[in-house]
Design an enzyme around this catalytic site. Sequence first.
Site, PDB file in Angstrom:
ATOM      1  N   ALA B  36       0.831  -1.205   0.000  1.00  0.00           N
ATOM      2  CA  ALA B  36       0.000   0.000   0.000  1.00  0.00           C
ATOM      3  C   ALA B  36       0.870   1.263   0.000  1.00  0.00           C
ATOM      4  O   ALA B  36       0.529   2.255  -0.659  1.00  0.00           O
ATOM      5  CB  ALA B  36      -0.934  -0.001   1.203  1.00  0.00           C
ATOM      6  N   HIS B  37       1.996   1.230   0.716  1.00  0.00           N
ATOM      7  CA  HIS B  37       2.923   2.365   0.675  1.00  0.00           C
ATOM      8  C   HIS B  37       3.398   2.596  -0.768  1.00  0.00           C
ATOM      9  O   HIS B  37       3.385   3.710  -1.273  1.00  0.00           O
ATOM     10  CB  HIS B  37       4.146   2.088   1.559  1.00  0.00           C
ATOM     11  N   LEU B  38       3.832   1.513  -1.389  1.00  0.00           N
ATOM     12  CA  LEU B  38       4.349   1.597  -2.762  1.00  0.00           C
ATOM     13  C   LEU B  38       3.299   2.158  -3.707  1.00  0.00           C
ATOM     14  O   LEU B  38       3.574   3.060  -4.496  1.00  0.00           O
ATOM     15  CB  LEU B  38       4.731   0.191  -3.252  1.00  0.00           C
TER      16      LEU B  38
END
Lengths: 292, 198
Positions: B36-38
């Site tokens: 999700a960060h990516l």
Amino acid sequence: MMDIAQVVEDTAAKLLEISATKLPSEVKEALIQDEKDTEGSLGKSQLKAINENVILAETFTKPMCQDTGLVSFFVKIGDKFPIKSEVKTALIKATEKATEKVPLRPNAVDMFEGNTKNNVGLRGYVPWFYFDLVEGDKCEIIAMPKGGGSSNVGKMKMVPPGKGIKGVKEFVVEAVAAAGPLACPPYTVGVGVGGGEDMCMNLAKKALLRPLYQYHEDENIASIEKELKDILNKLEIGAMGLGEGTSVFDVHMEFAARHPASLPVGVVISCWALRHAGATIDREGNVEWHPH
Amino acid sequence: MEYHLTTPLPPEELKKIKIGDVVYITGTVVTARDEAHLKALELHKEGKQPPVDFKGIGLFHCGPVMKKNEQGEWTVVAAGPTTSARMEIFQDEFIKTFQPGIIIGKGGMGARTTKACQEETCIYGYFTGGAALLAADRIKKVKDVFWYEELGMPESLWLFDVENFGPLTITIDTHGGNMTEKRIKKIEENKDKILQNL
């Protein structure tokens, strides 16, 4: 006639539920004792939360940790147990069933297709099996789910044989220090020595199945286990890596013969939630649940 | 010191908090792990907005176990923190881009995150690792989920309403303090002593 494959499937699904929701009694007791013994408020509050959480998990039959792990089974099949390869199929079905029912978090991710959503890999390797053939007419199954956080700190090293046992100890200290606060301490540490680069890791994982504070029957090995346990606690990692409380509950080692040129050492670290559960099924389909 | 804060977290409140303090959060928390960060950062680079406004809310390093109830609504089964160190490679960029108020995880984070927390007024707190049912108990509502089909249950963005979510032990504050880094240094010193005496 009892459907043995169905018994294996149902038993294994239940074992996955037990391992996710209920700690082995000696692990539970160790955590309670550690909360009592820890003086600092930072460490004590972490252990208090852990112990409250363990009770909730057991009371409501819910997974104690959201990371219900990558599923693996240690299986011993007796010569005269009625089914053999069908055991594998039953264990895969049990994994799918437990994922739905407990529920377990879907943790099998295919690098190209993404999460399989049922904890079964697309390429035949997950759940992972450790099969052993034994005498007799029974089948022993141990479910061992292991979380990603503590798997990420596992380490293997081909130590120069000239460094001997001292080299083994050094590597264990380095591996646990490197794990530091990362993998939910207090830890239990499994160490495999010898075999090849793959076998030492396998042995290290298997060593974690031995109950806490039960040392190796070979006194040479038992004394190294105790020495390492004392030494590792001097690292002062503490509960959740905050420096207060026990760092390592126990160290369990297994040794295999090694090649003259190699001294492989594997270190597998368990978080505080050292989870496993076992049962033995006889040829008539009677199930004996292992003490838990 | 103990603080009870409501999202969006006011920067002037965050500045008062020091490492070792305990914080409880009420309001909005969203889970995000590696994927999700990516994805959020990639969207931002393409000039698009992720489906959640992270500003001032809690960013929870967590991959929960979720289950649909009979009405077909998502409910939380277990939701403890995951190892935050994995997010160190892009957490600073994430903080600078999306400005969350608090990051919740376990195991601590490194120098890059500490610097970003100082510059952007963000803090980092430990929830006890593995205490997944205590955490689930403090989640009052599942508001939404994004990227579920694509990323799967653990990696999705789960948007939660939480009440007194904690205790969170603050290990990175807005003043450059990092309790975990101090502990790691101590562990390293102890290791060197042990190795010398083996």
